[in-house]
Enzyme design. Structure first.
Site, short mmCIF file in Angstrom:
data_model
loop_
_atom_site.label_atom_id
_atom_site.label_comp_id
_atom_site.label_asym_id
_atom_site.label_seq_id
_atom_site.Cartn_x
_atom_site.Cartn_y
_atom_site.Cartn_z
N HIS A 136 -3.35 7.49 2.47
CA HIS A 136 -3.74 6.18 1.93
C HIS A 136 -5.10 5.82 2.54
CE1 HIS A 136 -3.81 2.04 0.82
NE2 HIS A 136 -3.60 1.60 2.05
N ASN A 154 -10.12 0.15 -0.29
CA ASN A 154 -8.65 0.21 -0.34
C ASN A 154 -8.18 -0.35 -1.68
OD1 ASN A 154 -5.92 -0.05 -0.02
ND2 ASN A 154 -6.01 -1.09 1.96
N CYS A 213 0.81 -1.24 0.00
CA CYS A 213 0.00 0.00 0.00
C CYS A 213 0.83 1.28 0.00
CB CYS A 213 -0.96 0.00 1.19
SG CYS A 213 -2.21 -1.27 1.04
#
Ligand code: UT7
Length: 329
Positions: A256, A286, A116
């Site tokens: 994020h 996500n 990520c």
């Protein structure tokens, strides 16, 4: 001569059409909309449906739209850094596949794997090629088809992830706009809590690995949450402190999008007020490498030249990092 910075001169994104809602997930696993919304902030995510479609197919429309916006041809791109955890194939690099599909005949490229945090690592890396004078047009792409590695029988992971892709173009700037500072960190001991067990050289694909669901993303959510919530906030605060930036100096915090609670903790730690925090997790979940460039794409029209942006991410590896970006247009 003034220092060369890597300015973001264009941004674009793409999400596939299919909307997977919390209500549809209720039909797949033992979960409910209230739990998902209150624990993560996610209401729906996008899924790339259709045979023969891969992560590069998310990137093609994102990048073609970007080139059009900037008014340049694919042949002008010199380097493609493709940040992804779901490459089309183990090899060759998805960067090469993308270059072929868009006709970027003069580009070299490679994939960057930092889960990520990939887009932060990719932006930090791409900036070096501009700052050194080696290249003048670098494409940093962040995208994932997470649905390819999500087990839709595992409620611990299937509620979180979605598919999507964003891209930015980096070009040299000598007036003080662009990537001003970056901090990238990693701690490999964190791999125990978030990984894909099989499909690499440690456990190549066998009938047994497939039967044991080892080709899906595995996450111990609580453990990851604990590290994410402090490290993402701390690294964002660190990049601000070392550039003498106070909360009031920040136009936008671009976190994020893994969990709304982690985003809120980062906003609290940095002191940035809620109206300056970019959040689209409720619509996309996500998207791993896609989250930050998708946020930049969706908020682009609100940015003003000279805005101070703080980007921050945390992900598998563990990896985490933050970038101070001065918006260039
Ligand atoms: O982006 C890369 C980095 N990743 C992250 O940053 C993710 C970090 N982790 C998280 O966001 C959160 O840990 C999750 C959203 C994954 C999970 O939230 P949590 O608050 O940590 O839940 P939990 O795993 O501690 O589970 C709490 C309870 C458990 O039940 P009991 O044992 O209390 O009875 C779980 O079995 O919730 C249960 N549960 C669910 N219930 C309904 C777990 N998943 C679900 C679900 N629906 N989908």
């Amino acid at each position: 001569m003034n220092k060369i910075h890597a300015a973001v001169t264009a941004v674009n994104g793409y999400v596939p059409d299919y909307v997977l809602t919390n209500h549809e997930l209720e039909t797949l696993v033992e979960t409910n909309d209230e739990w998902i919304t209150s624990r993560t902030g996610i209401k729906e995510r996008r899924i790339l449906k259709g045979e023969g479609l891969a992560t590069s197919d998310l990137a093609v429309p994102a990048v073609e739209g970007l080139l059009k916006k900037r008014g340049i041809s694919a042949e002008e791109i010199e380097l493609i850094i493709f940040c992804t955890t779901t490459p089309d194939m183990p090899f060759p690099a998805t960067a090469n596949i993308l270059a072929d599909k868009i006709g970027a005949k003069n580009a070299w490229g490679y994939d960057l794997q930092a889960a990520c945090s990939g887009f932060i690592f990719g932006l930090a890396t791409g900036a070096q090629f501009i700052e050194s004078g080696k290249h003048t047009k670098v494409l940093v792409v962040g995208g994932d088809k997470m649905s390819a590695i999500v087990n839709y029988k595992d409620r611990a992971t299937c509620i979180i992830f979605g598919d999507g892709c964003g891209a930015v173009l980096l070009e040299p700037d000598t007036e003080g706009y662009g990537v001003i500072d970056s901090i990238c960190k990693s701690d490999g001991s964190g791999r125990a809590f978030l990984h894909q067990k099989a499909g690499g050289s440690l456990r190549p694909a066998t009938h047994e690995t497939v039967d044991a669901n080892e080709h899906y993303a595995y996450q111990e959510g609580q453990a990851v949450f604990k590290f994410a919530v402090t490290n993402m906030a701390d690294v964002a605060a660190e990049v601000m402190e070392r550039n003498s930036l106070k909360a009031d100096d920040i136009a936008w915090l671009v976190p994020h999008q893994a969990n709304k609670r982690i985003i809120d903790a980062t906003a609290n730690r940095t002191g940035v007020s809620a109206d300056k925090v970019i959040i689209n997790i409720e619509r996309y979940g996500n998207t791993t490498n896609g989250t930050i460039p998708l946020c930049l794409w969706e908020w682009e029209s609100k940015f003003k030249k000279g805005d101070n942006l703080i980007l921050a991410a945390f992900g598998g590896g563990f990896t985490w990092g933050s970038i101070y970006l001065k918006w260039a247009y």
